[in-house]
Design a protein around this motif. Structure first.
Motif, PDB file in Angstrom:
ATOM      1  N   LEU A  50       2.870  -9.088   3.818  1.00  3.91           N
ATOM      2  CA  LEU A  50       2.676  -7.637   3.882  1.00  3.91           C
ATOM      3  C   LEU A  50       2.876  -6.959   2.524  1.00  3.91           C
ATOM      4  CD1 LEU A  50       4.271  -6.568   7.285  1.00  3.91           C
ATOM      5  CD2 LEU A  50       2.004  -5.933   6.477  1.00  3.91           C
ATOM      6  N   GLU A  51       3.944  -7.345   1.822  1.00  3.95           N
ATOM      7  CA  GLU A  51       4.221  -6.714   0.534  1.00  3.95           C
ATOM      8  C   GLU A  51       3.118  -7.007  -0.476  1.00  3.95           C
ATOM      9  OE1 GLU A  51       6.792  -4.577  -0.105  1.00  3.95           O
ATOM     10  OE2 GLU A  51       7.087  -4.766   2.056  1.00  3.95           O
ATOM     11  N   GLU A  52       2.552  -8.211  -0.411  1.00  5.88           N
ATOM     12  CA  GLU A  52       1.455  -8.563  -1.319  1.00  5.88           C
ATOM     13  C   GLU A  52       0.222  -7.722  -1.027  1.00  5.88           C
ATOM     14  OE1 GLU A  52       2.945 -13.222  -1.748  1.00  5.88           O
ATOM     15  OE2 GLU A  52       1.267 -12.680  -0.437  1.00  5.88           O
ATOM     16  N   CYS A  53      -0.056  -7.518   0.265  1.00  2.88           N
ATOM     17  CA  CYS A  53      -1.186  -6.663   0.652  1.00  2.88           C
ATOM     18  C   CYS A  53      -0.985  -5.249   0.120  1.00  2.88           C
ATOM     19  CB  CYS A  53      -1.333  -6.630   2.163  1.00  2.88           C
ATOM     20  SG  CYS A  53      -1.916  -8.163   2.910  1.00  2.88           S
ATOM     21  N   MET A  54       0.215  -4.712   0.323  1.00  2.26           N
ATOM     22  CA  MET A  54       0.494  -3.350  -0.110  1.00  2.26           C
ATOM     23  C   MET A  54       0.323  -3.217  -1.623  1.00  2.26           C
ATOM     24  SD  MET A  54       3.849  -0.985   0.617  1.00  2.26           S
ATOM     25  CE  MET A  54       4.925  -1.891  -0.497  1.00  2.26           C
ATOM     26  N   ASN A  55       0.842  -4.189  -2.379  1.00  4.64           N
ATOM     27  CA  ASN A  55       0.730  -4.128  -3.836  1.00  4.64           C
ATOM     28  C   ASN A  55      -0.698  -4.341  -4.304  1.00  4.64           C
ATOM     29  OD1 ASN A  55       3.475  -3.731  -5.175  1.00  4.64           O
ATOM     30  ND2 ASN A  55       3.955  -5.294  -3.651  1.00  4.64           N
ATOM     31  N   ALA A  56      -1.457  -5.150  -3.588  1.00  6.21           N
ATOM     32  CA  ALA A  56      -2.876  -5.335  -3.928  1.00  6.21           C
ATOM     33  C   ALA A  56      -3.644  -4.036  -3.707  1.00  6.21           C
ATOM     34  CB  ALA A  56      -3.474  -6.464  -3.090  1.00  6.21           C
ATOM     35  N   ILE A  57      -3.350  -3.343  -2.611  1.00  4.40           N
ATOM     36  CA  ILE A  57      -4.000  -2.055  -2.335  1.00  4.40           C
ATOM     37  C   ILE A  57      -3.716  -1.063  -3.462  1.00  4.40           C
ATOM     38  CG2 ILE A  57      -3.904  -0.021  -0.824  1.00  4.40           C
ATOM     39  CD1 ILE A  57      -3.437  -2.023   1.519  1.00  4.40           C
ATOM     40  N   GLU A  58      -2.453  -0.969  -3.842  1.00  4.09           N
ATOM     41  CA  GLU A  58      -2.083  -0.024  -4.898  1.00  4.09           C
ATOM     42  C   GLU A  58      -2.665  -0.436  -6.249  1.00  4.09           C
ATOM     43  OE1 GLU A  58       2.158   0.446  -4.731  1.00  4.09           O
ATOM     44  OE2 GLU A  58       2.089   1.473  -2.796  1.00  4.09           O
ATOM     45  N   ALA A  59      -2.735  -1.752  -6.504  1.00  3.01           N
ATOM     46  CA  ALA A  59      -3.305  -2.231  -7.768  1.00  3.01           C
ATOM     47  C   ALA A  59      -4.799  -1.904  -7.858  1.00  3.01           C
ATOM     48  CB  ALA A  59      -3.085  -3.740  -7.895  1.00  3.01           C
ATOM     49  N   PHE A  60      -5.549  -2.201  -6.795  1.00  2.00           N
ATOM     50  CA  PHE A  60      -6.975  -1.877  -6.807  1.00  2.00           C
ATOM     51  C   PHE A  60      -7.189  -0.365  -6.876  1.00  2.00           C
ATOM     52  CE2 PHE A  60      -7.602  -6.184  -4.765  1.00  2.00           C
ATOM     53  CZ  PHE A  60      -8.359  -6.706  -5.803  1.00  2.00           C
ATOM     54  N   GLY A  61      -6.309   0.385  -6.234  1.00  2.06           N
ATOM     55  CA  GLY A  61      -6.414   1.839  -6.306  1.00  2.06           C
ATOM     56  C   GLY A  61      -6.213   2.351  -7.709  1.00  2.06           C
ATOM     57  N   LYS A  62      -5.247   1.776  -8.421  1.00  8.48           N
ATOM     58  CA  LYS A  62      -4.996   2.186  -9.812  1.00  8.48           C
ATOM     59  C   LYS A  62      -6.194   1.889 -10.699  1.00  8.48           C
ATOM     60  CE  LYS A  62      -0.800   1.695 -11.266  1.00  8.48           C
ATOM     61  NZ  LYS A  62      -0.383   3.086 -11.523  1.00  8.48           N
ATOM     62  N   LEU A  63      -6.921   0.824 -10.344  1.00 10.74           N
ATOM     63  CA  LEU A  63      -8.112   0.434 -11.105  1.00 10.74           C
ATOM     64  C   LEU A  63      -9.365   1.171 -10.623  1.00 10.74           C
ATOM     65  CD1 LEU A  63      -7.363  -3.403 -11.168  1.00 10.74           C
ATOM     66  CD2 LEU A  63      -7.257  -1.846 -13.124  1.00 10.74           C
ATOM     67  N   LYS A  64      -9.175   2.150  -9.744  1.00  8.65           N
ATOM     68  CA  LYS A  64     -10.275   2.964  -9.200  1.00  8.65           C
ATOM     69  C   LYS A  64     -11.254   2.137  -8.374  1.00  8.65           C
ATOM     70  CE  LYS A  64      -8.658   6.518 -11.425  1.00  8.65           C
ATOM     71  NZ  LYS A  64      -7.923   7.599 -10.703  1.00  8.65           N
ATOM     72  N   ASN A  65     -10.812   1.001  -7.884  1.00  3.92           N
ATOM     73  CA  ASN A  65     -11.647   0.151  -7.051  1.00  3.92           C
ATOM     74  C   ASN A  65     -11.263   0.381  -5.591  1.00  3.92           C
ATOM     75  OD1 ASN A  65     -13.166  -1.900  -5.877  1.00  3.92           O
ATOM     76  ND2 ASN A  65     -12.805  -3.339  -7.554  1.00  3.92           N
ATOM     77  N   VAL A  66     -11.718   1.496  -5.066  1.00  4.66           N
ATOM     78  CA  VAL A  66     -11.313   1.922  -3.718  1.00  4.66           C
ATOM     79  C   VAL A  66     -11.843   0.960  -2.657  1.00  4.66           C
ATOM     80  CG1 VAL A  66     -11.445   3.784  -2.012  1.00  4.66           C
ATOM     81  CG2 VAL A  66     -11.181   4.326  -4.440  1.00  4.66           C
ATOM     82  N   ALA A  67     -13.060   0.454  -2.844  1.00  6.06           N
ATOM     83  CA  ALA A  67     -13.661  -0.455  -1.859  1.00  6.06           C
ATOM     84  C   ALA A  67     -12.812  -1.714  -1.680  1.00  6.06           C
ATOM     85  CB  ALA A  67     -15.083  -0.825  -2.280  1.00  6.06           C
ATOM     86  N   GLU A  68     -12.338  -2.300  -2.782  1.00  3.76           N
ATOM     87  CA  GLU A  68     -11.483  -3.492  -2.704  1.00  3.76           C
ATOM     88  C   GLU A  68     -10.167  -3.159  -2.004  1.00  3.76           C
ATOM     89  OE1 GLU A  68     -11.828  -6.570  -3.353  1.00  3.76           O
ATOM     90  OE2 GLU A  68     -13.357  -6.885  -4.879  1.00  3.76           O
ATOM     91  N   ALA A  69      -9.602  -1.981  -2.317  1.00  8.59           N
ATOM     92  CA  ALA A  69      -8.351  -1.561  -1.672  1.00  8.59           C
ATOM     93  C   ALA A  69      -8.548  -1.431  -0.170  1.00  8.59           C
ATOM     94  CB  ALA A  69      -7.876  -0.238  -2.268  1.00  8.59           C
ATOM     95  N   GLU A  70      -9.690  -0.851   0.235  1.00 13.77           N
ATOM     96  CA  GLU A  70      -9.985  -0.692   1.668  1.00 13.77           C
ATOM     97  C   GLU A  70     -10.169  -2.045   2.340  1.00 13.77           C
ATOM     98  OE1 GLU A  70     -12.182   3.656   1.909  1.00 13.77           O
ATOM     99  OE2 GLU A  70     -13.365   1.909   1.308  1.00 13.77           O
TER     100      GLU A  70
END
Length: 582
Positions: free
Chosen positions: A386-406
């Motif tokens: 779960l924590e890895e998923c959450m950090n991956a979402i935030e990482a992709f979001g920081k990179l403006k890659n919203v589709a990957e975060a979703e």
């Protein structure tokens, strides 16, 4: 090495306590000399700190001299938000709980499954009579063992269900068959502080039998005072511990370092001198705090010197300290050095070093490295935590890659049927940072439909969502609702988001309103708040009266930058001549 002895060191309180250090005896001197004479406060300058280095054992500790920590206050790094992970050492480090390994061992090696006691507590209504009745009924047919209690407390705290944990603690204390230990009392102090505030926790300590009022009880109270950034109460508790002849431990000193790192960096040197005088050996956590403080103050050479001193003392950096180093290198623009640390964290085989995945995702995102974020995510995608998923979402979001975060959020939602609010909040933060108001509202609706209880982190993301969308009034309204509905107060950063926005607009009235609300909920005024409030007056080109007196009353020492801004506001004030000319 200095002999261990009870020092006559105290942090006393006067109307304007300004702690300075006299090198001759390493004691805290409470003379109220001012550090603000250049902007009209008067008073003699502080004495020069004569000590240039000192040692723990045979090693010189800070190499360049601890006086360098006295010059850090009021730096621009004060504007950096306080990370949740930095707020306090964990409850396990406090010594309040059995570790997960100890709980598994006590259960005969069985790791899976929640205890019956835990299910009773969680399923019962939060109303005190209901949970008490449910526990009274359950205990009639079950064995209330220590392992059962430890497991339940561990799970409640892990889920931050402090209210229910407190009710369980109160019920346990009423059971004559349960032998209450000092650690149980300390746990109760901690829960009261988190749910009802430190004042109630302090009052409860008075009711604890004298034989159980040991160091762990008071250090628990100290940690919670530090968590609230309450300088006066933290210092009061620390002095109380010394008055009671309780040992000065690395944990207690670390708490003061953590406090002063955020509120008054000049006092860091005082704590280091106290540690030397008491012969308290710095822990890995001590070094991590000092390294981060140096990095935040843009002193990379000093940061590296502290690291070398730590290694000379026989301590090797763990992954958390490496993460701090890498972040500070990124913030300083030293990307090659950051990558060198990240390579050490990864090791020769990334798949065998799973504990660092979350940190790697975060820091590679700071570096702007899309390929590395994708590479680390692919390493754990087949069986993510779960924590890895959450950090991956935030990482992709920081990179403006919203589709990957979703995509990561969708995978997480399918793998775990019921997610807690913080995992929805990770996606909400992505939408907020990318000004996607409609999608943000959708995720909040999903949270509501799934029965999630909105906490401080969610309210923070909601406020940011509306601010980024240009709806400051709506953000302010949400914060007002949060302050009324939450059992825990909104985050400091949430208030600052709105205060900063009003400051940008030069909206003095609303900026003062938020400033006052922060004081009401217990966020003691410090440099960061005053800096933003002052900016509101500057942008409004409005005169500001009595600001120096307000700073003085709150024991806030302005930096050179703040002093210059004060002079700028003074220029807006009308004189008798200007009134005649208008």
């Amino acid at each position: 090495m200095l002999a261990i002895r009870r020092a006559s060191v105290r942090i006393r309180f006067q109307p304007l306590p300004s702690v300075t250090v006299r090198a001759c005896d390493a004691r805290f001197d409470t003379t109220t000399s001012s550090y603000m004479g250049d902007i009209g406060f008067g008073g003699p300058p502080p004495p020069t700190l004569l000590v240039r280095s000192f040692s723990f054992g045979s090693q010189s500790f800070l190499i360049g001299g601890i006086h360098s920590f006295s010059s850090l206050a009021g730096s621009e790094s004060d504007k950096e938000p306080i990370k949740e992970a930095d707020m306090s050492e964990s409850e396990n480090e406090l010594g309040l709980l059995d570790t997960e390994e100890e709980i598994v061992e006590n259960k005969g090696g069985q790791r899976k499954g929640l205890s019956g006691l835990f299910k009773v507590v969680v399923d019962s209504s939060s109303a005190p009579p209901n949970i008490k009745n449910a526990l009274d009924k359950w205990v009639e047919g079950h064995d209330l063992s220590r392992s059962e209690i430890s497991h339940t407390m561990f799970e409640l705290r892990r889920r931050k269900m402090y209210g229910k944990a407190l009710q369980l603690s109160e019920w346990l204390e009423s059971q004559e068959s349960i032998e209450i230990s000092e650690r149980d009392y300390a746990s109760r102090v901690d829960l009261i502080a988190k749910v009802r505030g430190t004042q109630k926790a302090e009052a409860y300590i008075e009711k604890i039998p004298e034989s159980f009022k040991g160091e762990i009880v008071y250090r628990t109270l100290l940690a919670n005072c530090v968590l609230n950034n309450d300088v006066k109460k933290s210092e009061k508790v620390f002095n109380k511990m010394k008055d009671l002849n309780l040992p000065v431990t690395a944990f207690a000193c670390n708490q003061l370092l953590l406090l002063y790192k955020r509120t008054d960096k000049k006092k860091i040197a005082d704590v280091l001198l106290l540690m030397e005088k008491e012969d308290v050996k710095p822990s890995l956590f001590t070094y991590r705090l000092l390294i981060e403080t140096k990095g935040m103050s843009h002193d990379i050479i000093g940061m590296e010197q502290v690291l070398e001193t730590m290694k000379a003392e026989g301590l090797e950096p763990d992954s958390r300290l490496q993460s701090v180093l890498a972040r500070q290198y990124v913030y300083a623009g030293m990307n090659e050095k950051a990558r060198a640390v990240l390579n050490e964290m990864e090791g020769s085989n990334l798949s065998e070093n799973r504990g660092v995945y979350s940190s790697l995702l975060q820091i590679y995102a700071l570096l702007g490295s899309v390929d590395d974020v994708k590479r680390v995510w692919e390493a754990c995608e087949t069986n993510p935590r779960l924590e890895e998923c959450m950090n991956a979402i935030e990482a992709f979001g920081k990179l403006k890659n919203v589709a990957e975060a979703e995509a990561v959020f969708d995978l997480m939602s399918k793998k775990w049927n019921r997610l807690s609010a913080k995992y929805y909040t990770s996606m909400l933060k992505v939408y907020a940072n990318n000004k996607m108001l409609l999608k943000g509202k959708e995720i909040v609706k999903q949270m509501s439909d799934s029965g999630c209880r909105l906490g401080p982190l969610t309210w923070d993301a909601l406020v940011k969502l509306y601010i980024e969308s240009g709806e400051i009034e709506k953000a302010d309204s949400i914060l007002n609702k949060a302050s009324q509905q939450l059992s825990m107060k909104p985050l400091f950063s949430t208030y600052m988001l709105i205060l900063d926005e009003y400051a940008k607009k030069g909206d003095v009235h609303n900026a003062e309103k938020i400033f006052y609300k922060m004081r009401q909920v217990g966020y003691v005024s410090r440099y960061r708040q005053y800096d933003s409030l002052l900016q509101a007056y500057i942008n409004a080109k409005a005169p500001l009266y009595g600001f120096r007196e307000r700073l003085k009353a709150d024991n806030v020492f302005p930096s050179k930058t703040l002093a210059e801004r004060l002079a700028q506001v003074d220029a807006f004030k009308k004189t008798a001549v200007s009134d005649l000319l208008d």
